[in-house]
Design a protein around this motif. Structure first.
Motif, PDB file in Angstrom:
ATOM      1  N   ALA A  73       0.839  -1.209   0.000  1.00  0.00           N
ATOM      2  CA  ALA A  73       0.000   0.000   0.000  1.00  0.00           C
ATOM      3  C   ALA A  73       0.870   1.253   0.000  1.00  0.00           C
ATOM      4  O   ALA A  73       0.595   2.225  -0.712  1.00  0.00           O
ATOM      5  N   VAL A  74       1.966   1.216   0.775  1.00  0.00           N
ATOM      6  CA  VAL A  74       2.896   2.356   0.795  1.00  0.00           C
ATOM      7  C   VAL A  74       3.520   2.521  -0.592  1.00  0.00           C
ATOM      8  O   VAL A  74       3.631   3.638  -1.112  1.00  0.00           O
ATOM      9  N   GLU A  75       3.910   1.412  -1.209  1.00  0.00           N
ATOM     10  CA  GLU A  75       4.509   1.493  -2.558  1.00  0.00           C
ATOM     11  C   GLU A  75       3.531   2.087  -3.564  1.00  0.00           C
ATOM     12  O   GLU A  75       3.915   2.859  -4.447  1.00  0.00           O
ATOM     13  N   ILE A  76       2.270   1.720  -3.436  1.00  0.00           N
ATOM     14  CA  ILE A  76       1.265   2.246  -4.374  1.00  0.00           C
ATOM     15  C   ILE A  76       1.124   3.760  -4.206  1.00  0.00           C
ATOM     16  O   ILE A  76       1.058   4.504  -5.185  1.00  0.00           O
ATOM     17  N   ALA A  77       1.128   4.207  -2.972  1.00  0.00           N
ATOM     18  CA  ALA A  77       1.030   5.652  -2.720  1.00  0.00           C
ATOM     19  C   ALA A  77       2.283   6.370  -3.219  1.00  0.00           C
ATOM     20  O   ALA A  77       2.201   7.459  -3.790  1.00  0.00           O
TER      21      ALA A  77
ATOM     22  N   GLY B  42       3.214   9.269  -6.533  1.00  0.00           N
ATOM     23  CA  GLY B  42       3.889  10.558  -6.421  1.00  0.00           C
ATOM     24  C   GLY B  42       4.107  11.071  -5.012  1.00  0.00           C
ATOM     25  O   GLY B  42       4.663  12.154  -4.836  1.00  0.00           O
ATOM     26  N   LEU B  43       3.689  10.311  -4.007  1.00  0.00           N
ATOM     27  CA  LEU B  43       3.912  10.778  -2.637  1.00  0.00           C
ATOM     28  C   LEU B  43       5.308  10.386  -2.167  1.00  0.00           C
ATOM     29  O   LEU B  43       5.879   9.396  -2.645  1.00  0.00           O
ATOM     30  N   SER B  44       5.859  11.134  -1.229  1.00  0.00           N
ATOM     31  CA  SER B  44       7.146  10.757  -0.646  1.00  0.00           C
ATOM     32  C   SER B  44       6.916   9.537   0.248  1.00  0.00           C
ATOM     33  O   SER B  44       5.774   9.233   0.622  1.00  0.00           O
TER      34      SER B  44
ATOM     35  N   SER C 163       3.681   6.575   4.017  1.00  0.00           N
ATOM     36  CA  SER C 163       3.558   5.825   5.276  1.00  0.00           C
ATOM     37  C   SER C 163       2.530   6.466   6.186  1.00  0.00           C
ATOM     38  O   SER C 163       1.779   5.771   6.873  1.00  0.00           O
ATOM     39  N   THR C 164       2.500   7.784   6.196  1.00  0.00           N
ATOM     40  CA  THR C 164       1.526   8.465   7.046  1.00  0.00           C
ATOM     41  C   THR C 164       0.104   8.108   6.629  1.00  0.00           C
ATOM     42  O   THR C 164      -0.744   7.804   7.473  1.00  0.00           O
ATOM     43  N   ILE C 165      -0.144   8.129   5.324  1.00  0.00           N
ATOM     44  CA  ILE C 165      -1.499   7.830   4.854  1.00  0.00           C
ATOM     45  C   ILE C 165      -1.906   6.395   5.173  1.00  0.00           C
ATOM     46  O   ILE C 165      -3.028   6.123   5.594  1.00  0.00           O
ATOM     47  N   VAL C 166      -0.957   5.473   5.016  1.00  0.00           N
ATOM     48  CA  VAL C 166      -1.281   4.060   5.252  1.00  0.00           C
ATOM     49  C   VAL C 166      -1.359   3.759   6.755  1.00  0.00           C
ATOM     50  O   VAL C 166      -2.266   3.064   7.204  1.00  0.00           O
TER      51      VAL C 166
END
Ligand SMILES: [Zn+2]
Ligand SMILES: [Zn+2]
Length: 214
Positions: free
Chosen positions: A185-189, A193-195, A200-203
């Motif tokens: 999920a982090v890789e997808i974010a 284009g996210l850092s 990681s924060t979003i997930v």
């Protein structure tokens, strides 16, 4: 992993809730939204079925949120259907947004945002103005791992970032292979284009459960 957009055999998914939840548990899920496709013809039936999946909470450490994905419903009918979903006990209301890979009616994104649903799924070429409305109305914009819908993830992230709208990563799971773990999920974010830190924060600090799942 928290994933609030999945499907079962009650609409066009392949699994019954018990198998979906077991497979999600193996992937390390803390919470799962079961959000089968609904319109005015089937919403009572779907919510009655998926709500029963909460029996699993008595024995498993996974939070189950019965919900709906309002799908291909004309924009004028989205707000009344979202209200009905809440009345029938939906814990998560998702709207099937204007993905470029399906003929979703223009105006669907806006109607979902005005109806203050929880998640606008795969919103396609969402405008900045709509992303600002998402921020104002506290609607999460979805970054999706689902192939096809995911071609506009980069655009969604750009608009959401400019508007400071909340984002979530969901799988839109229909089959066992669609479930992912939180690293993916982090890789997808990040791929959108996210850092690494933002991803990681979003997930890990999910917009709907910012302080974790109780
Ligand atoms: Zn589907
Ligand atoms: Zn879906």
């Amino acid at each position: 992993m928290i994933d609030l957009h999945t499907h079962t055999v009650f609409s066009d998914g392949e699994l019954i809730p018990s198998e979906l939840v077991r497979r999600a548990e193996v992937k390390g899920y803390l919470a799962i939204g079961i959000t089968d496709h609904v319109d005015f013809t089937n919403i009572e039936h779907i919510l009655s079925c998926v709500s029963k999946a909460r029996y699993l909470e008595e024995v498993l450490d996974i939070r189950i949120l019965p919900g709906v994905e309002i799908t291909h419903v004309p924009p004028q009918k989205i707000a009344p259907l979202a209200a009905l979903a809440r009345k029938l006990g939906a814990k998560i209301v998702v709207v099937h947004g204007e993905t470029p890979v399906e003929p979703v009616r223009p105006g669907t994104n806006r109607a979902a945002l005005e109806a203050r649903v929880d998640i606008l799924a795969h919103p396609g070429f969402i405008t900045l103005e709509e992303a600002e409305l998402a921020k104002e109305n506290n609607v999460c914009l979805e970054i999706t791992s689902r192939s096809g819908h995911n071609i506009t993830n980069g655009h969604v992230v750009r608009m959401a970032s400019l508007a400071k709208a909340r984002m979530v990563v969901d799988t839109d799971t229909h089959a066992p292979k669609d479930l992912i773990d939180s690293n993916r999920a982090v890789e997808i974010a990040m791929g959108a284009g996210l850092s690494q830190e933002e991803a990681s924060t979003i997930v890990n600090h999910h917009a709907i459960f910012p302080s974790g799942v109780e």
